[in-house]
Scaffold this motif. Structure first.
Motif, PDB file in Angstrom:
ATOM      1  N   UNK A   1     -49.945-101.892 -41.517  1.00  0.00           N
ATOM      2  CA  UNK A   1     -48.845-102.632 -40.907  1.00  0.00           C
ATOM      3  C   UNK A   1     -47.663-102.827 -41.848  1.00  0.00           C
ATOM      4  N   UNK A   2     -47.933-102.808 -43.176  1.00  0.00           N
ATOM      5  CA  UNK A   2     -46.791-103.100 -44.053  1.00  0.00           C
ATOM      6  C   UNK A   2     -46.477-102.064 -45.111  1.00  0.00           C
ATOM      7  N   UNK A   3     -47.319-101.063 -45.279  1.00  0.00           N
ATOM      8  CA  UNK A   3     -46.946 -99.953 -46.171  1.00  0.00           C
ATOM      9  C   UNK A   3     -47.384 -98.621 -45.557  1.00  0.00           C
ATOM     10  N   UNK A   4     -46.804 -97.522 -46.056  1.00  0.00           N
ATOM     11  CA  UNK A   4     -47.177 -96.192 -45.563  1.00  0.00           C
ATOM     12  C   UNK A   4     -48.254 -95.546 -46.427  1.00  0.00           C
ATOM     13  N   UNK A   5     -48.251 -95.901 -47.721  1.00  0.00           N
ATOM     14  CA  UNK A   5     -49.158 -95.246 -48.669  1.00  0.00           C
ATOM     15  C   UNK A   5     -50.303 -96.195 -49.012  1.00  0.00           C
ATOM     16  N   UNK A   6     -51.491 -95.842 -48.526  1.00  0.00           N
ATOM     17  CA  UNK A   6     -52.630 -96.737 -48.767  1.00  0.00           C
ATOM     18  C   UNK A   6     -53.913 -95.917 -48.758  1.00  0.00           C
ATOM     19  N   UNK A   7     -54.974 -96.549 -49.185  1.00  0.00           N
ATOM     20  CA  UNK A   7     -56.233 -95.826 -49.255  1.00  0.00           C
ATOM     21  C   UNK A   7     -57.401 -96.729 -49.593  1.00  0.00           C
ATOM     22  N   UNK A   8     -58.507 -96.083 -49.976  1.00  0.00           N
ATOM     23  CA  UNK A   8     -59.760 -96.782 -50.269  1.00  0.00           C
ATOM     24  C   UNK A   8     -60.366 -96.182 -51.534  1.00  0.00           C
ATOM     25  N   UNK A   9     -60.860 -97.044 -52.409  1.00  0.00           N
ATOM     26  CA  UNK A   9     -61.758 -96.606 -53.495  1.00  0.00           C
ATOM     27  C   UNK A   9     -62.985 -97.486 -53.394  1.00  0.00           C
ATOM     28  N   UNK A  10     -64.039 -96.946 -52.778  1.00  0.00           N
ATOM     29  CA  UNK A  10     -65.254 -97.741 -52.540  1.00  0.00           C
ATOM     30  C   UNK A  10     -66.304 -97.377 -53.588  1.00  0.00           C
ATOM     31  N   UNK A  11     -66.649 -98.327 -54.466  1.00  0.00           N
ATOM     32  CA  UNK A  11     -67.684 -98.047 -55.470  1.00  0.00           C
ATOM     33  C   UNK A  11     -69.060 -98.222 -54.844  1.00  0.00           C
ATOM     34  N   UNK A  12     -69.849 -97.156 -54.835  1.00  0.00           N
ATOM     35  CA  UNK A  12     -71.170 -97.248 -54.216  1.00  0.00           C
ATOM     36  C   UNK A  12     -72.189 -97.663 -55.283  1.00  0.00           C
ATOM     37  N   UNK A  13     -72.111 -98.921 -55.638  1.00  0.00           N
ATOM     38  CA  UNK A  13     -72.978 -99.445 -56.685  1.00  0.00           C
ATOM     39  C   UNK A  13     -72.994-100.971 -56.548  1.00  0.00           C
ATOM     40  N   UNK A  14     -74.040-101.562 -57.042  1.00  0.00           N
ATOM     41  CA  UNK A  14     -74.138-103.012 -57.055  1.00  0.00           C
ATOM     42  C   UNK A  14     -73.522-103.513 -58.357  1.00  0.00           C
ATOM     43  N   UNK A  15     -72.364-104.126 -58.268  1.00  0.00           N
ATOM     44  CA  UNK A  15     -71.629-104.545 -59.467  1.00  0.00           C
ATOM     45  C   UNK A  15     -71.693-106.054 -59.623  1.00  0.00           C
ATOM     46  N   UNK A  16     -72.055-106.505 -60.789  1.00  0.00           N
ATOM     47  CA  UNK A  16     -72.117-107.931 -61.111  1.00  0.00           C
ATOM     48  C   UNK A  16     -71.408-108.124 -62.438  1.00  0.00           C
ATOM     49  N   UNK A  17     -70.532-109.136 -62.496  1.00  0.00           N
ATOM     50  CA  UNK A  17     -69.732-109.356 -63.704  1.00  0.00           C
ATOM     51  C   UNK A  17     -70.554-109.362 -64.979  1.00  0.00           C
ATOM     52  N   UNK A  18     -71.622-110.123 -64.954  1.00  0.00           N
ATOM     53  CA  UNK A  18     -72.356-110.362 -66.197  1.00  0.00           C
ATOM     54  C   UNK A  18     -73.171-109.143 -66.630  1.00  0.00           C
ATOM     55  N   UNK A  19     -73.315-108.164 -65.744  1.00  0.00           N
ATOM     56  CA  UNK A  19     -74.231-107.064 -66.033  1.00  0.00           C
ATOM     57  C   UNK A  19     -73.447-105.768 -66.251  1.00  0.00           C
ATOM     58  N   UNK A  20     -73.684-105.159 -67.390  1.00  0.00           N
ATOM     59  CA  UNK A  20     -73.008-103.902 -67.723  1.00  0.00           C
ATOM     60  C   UNK A  20     -73.420-102.801 -66.758  1.00  0.00           C
ATOM     61  N   UNK A  21     -72.454-102.111 -66.203  1.00  0.00           N
ATOM     62  CA  UNK A  21     -72.736-100.966 -65.351  1.00  0.00           C
ATOM     63  C   UNK A  21     -71.780 -99.872 -65.762  1.00  0.00           C
ATOM     64  N   UNK A  22     -72.294 -98.658 -65.847  1.00  0.00           N
ATOM     65  CA  UNK A  22     -71.452 -97.546 -66.265  1.00  0.00           C
ATOM     66  C   UNK A  22     -70.627 -97.054 -65.079  1.00  0.00           C
ATOM     67  N   UNK A  23     -69.356 -97.485 -65.025  1.00  0.00           N
ATOM     68  CA  UNK A  23     -68.497 -97.070 -63.907  1.00  0.00           C
ATOM     69  C   UNK A  23     -68.333 -95.547 -63.898  1.00  0.00           C
ATOM     70  N   UNK A  24     -68.397 -94.920 -65.089  1.00  0.00           N
ATOM     71  CA  UNK A  24     -68.309 -93.446 -65.176  1.00  0.00           C
ATOM     72  C   UNK A  24     -69.350 -92.757 -64.295  1.00  0.00           C
ATOM     73  N   UNK A  25     -70.522 -93.407 -64.115  1.00  0.00           N
ATOM     74  CA  UNK A  25     -71.600 -92.822 -63.311  1.00  0.00           C
ATOM     75  C   UNK A  25     -71.706 -93.446 -61.921  1.00  0.00           C
ATOM     76  N   UNK A  26     -70.739 -94.269 -61.578  1.00  0.00           N
ATOM     77  CA  UNK A  26     -70.736 -94.904 -60.257  1.00  0.00           C
ATOM     78  C   UNK A  26     -70.012 -94.009 -59.254  1.00  0.00           C
ATOM     79  N   UNK A  27     -70.653 -93.628 -58.157  1.00  0.00           N
ATOM     80  CA  UNK A  27     -69.942 -92.834 -57.151  1.00  0.00           C
ATOM     81  C   UNK A  27     -68.770 -93.635 -56.566  1.00  0.00           C
ATOM     82  N   UNK A  28     -67.595 -93.050 -56.592  1.00  0.00           N
ATOM     83  CA  UNK A  28     -66.425 -93.670 -55.961  1.00  0.00           C
ATOM     84  C   UNK A  28     -66.071 -92.849 -54.730  1.00  0.00           C
ATOM     85  N   UNK A  29     -66.052 -93.504 -53.573  1.00  0.00           N
ATOM     86  CA  UNK A  29     -65.758 -92.805 -52.320  1.00  0.00           C
ATOM     87  C   UNK A  29     -64.320 -93.127 -51.943  1.00  0.00           C
ATOM     88  N   UNK A  30     -63.500 -92.079 -51.881  1.00  0.00           N
ATOM     89  CA  UNK A  30     -62.064 -92.318 -51.725  1.00  0.00           C
ATOM     90  C   UNK A  30     -61.525 -91.748 -50.418  1.00  0.00           C
TER      91      UNK A  30
END
Lengths: 256, 256
Positions: B100-129
């Motif tokens: 409704x308010x911009x033309x350029x938009x998208x999604x980056x969905x990380x398919x992983x269970x992410x918790x602040x306190x817990x280290x997760x390797x984003x490099x190995x996290x599937x990102x669905x775009x």
């Protein structure tokens, strides 16, 4: 101490125990069982004799009876027991199944999912042990400690509950994985996309309480997403049933 | 390429994305959101400005809106959009919530269970775009590839099913762990006994089909054990219900 060991059975537990016992420096005298393919194969790998189940078995210090619960009683009735401590490896059977024909017997229950083709570190596998008397316990403890760093004395009643908890955490979890994989395949998605999430979910409960790791729509009582998911699941009645039941339970646990 | 990035939100996904984006060499200009504790904290960690949600946000190349599904629409209605590509990070929301308010938009969905306190390797996290047009896709692809080795283009419909599969494999699995832990504690058993089994169960499906890894009493249709387990579960009605349902489904799948 080094023991002489006989193994009855040639399945997954017999395979992993046989290799671990041999590696720890004990002498495996025989592998006995009914399977004409796997008994000689395992015996050869362990430098042991392959023996038919009705043979007069050689005396050994310890006989490990690694058979599935459904056939173990049949086989016990056929075996002609020689001297030695008899142990079974079952999570569900009571201590005393050998009580009718020997005095010294026990249990070494590996609390792990063991599959022949898949390497598992027996050293890190919890072994839950029980024995008919103190002398027998010290031998079972000694043998078990030589193959695993995680040996626990555990009575039959507690062992039953541990086995049940294992069915939940292993069999049921694996079944849930298989439902997810099937749905992804149906939708043209590569099921291996799941792998990082599956491994992370398991690793997150190491030294943690899973109650605190709970996330998801039901945890947040997000009924919009739950409703959307149940609609998507209309064509998967099994998953639909499971999704409803577990979501209700999670909502009730965290949002009452 | 290096991008200037704004982050709206300060929860688990905002935290992991923020740190991964900074680490990849991009410039995070601001963190905006309603939480008066976590927004300034995350902004400080990322050397970014903390901005109230109603402020005039600085123009950036990409605005990452990492908010939970239940509040994202409220926040979108408050934000005064400046130039830049808007992406959300949700598994369930459609591509076009910013339409409704911009033309350029998208999604980056990380398919992983992410918790602040817990280290997760984003490099190995599937990102669905996903993106609203090709030019936008190439920027989203470029940013995503700089923080993860596992970037997949995925339409909204497939993404919904992937999210659902994740609820099963992560949230439901974790819930099953918590039921097992509770039962073990009640019986005076240390729940950490479960850890090797839980980790092995997850690792067993790497590159394997969980259908072939299925074991347990229901897989073997061992009704004696199933009956014993249901008796043990009489005092745990939730687990009893779940055990019945899943065992029935497994028996039906493998033993018809």
């Amino acid at each position: 101490m080094e023991y002489s060991v006989g193994i009855i059975g040639s399945g997954n537990v017999a395979w992993h125990f046989g290799h671990a016992i041999k590696k720890a420096g004990h002498k495996i005298k025989y592998v006995s069982g009914r399977n004409k393919n796997t008994v000689p194969t395992l015996a050869a790998q362990l430098n042991a004799d392959a023996m038919p189940i009705k043979a007069n078995l050689k005396p050994v210090d310890i006989v490990v009876v690694a058979l599935s619960d459904s056939i173990i009683y049949d086989v016990i009735n056929i075996v002609k027991p020689a001297s030695g401590i008899y142990v079974h490896t079952s999570g569900s059977l009571p201590l005393n199944i050998f009580g009718r024909f020997v005095d010294d017997y026990g249990v070494i229950y590996p609390f792990q999912s063991l599959t022949k083709e898949i390497k598992t570190d027996v050293k890190e596998t919890p072994l839950c042990i029980e024995a008919s008397n103190d002398k027998t316990m010290s031998v079972i403890q000694d043998l078990s400690s030589s193959i695993s760093n995680r040996v626990h004395e555990l009575g039959s009643d507690k062992r039953k509950y541990l086995h049940l908890a294992g069915v939940l955490a292993n069999n049921f979890t694996n079944y849930v994985y298989s439902l997810s994989y099937k749905m992804l395949k149906d939708r043209g998605l590569n099921p291996h996309l799941m792998e990082p999430l599956i491994v992370e979910t398991a690793n997150k409960v190491l030294n943690k309480n899973p109650d605190e790791m709970q996330t998801g729509p039901a945890r947040r009582n997000n009924q919009n997403i739950i409703k959307l998911h149940l609609e998507l699941l209309n064509e998967y009645p099994e998953i639909h049933q499971l999704y409803s039941l577990i979501s209700e339970q999670i909502v009730e646990k965290y949002n009452e």
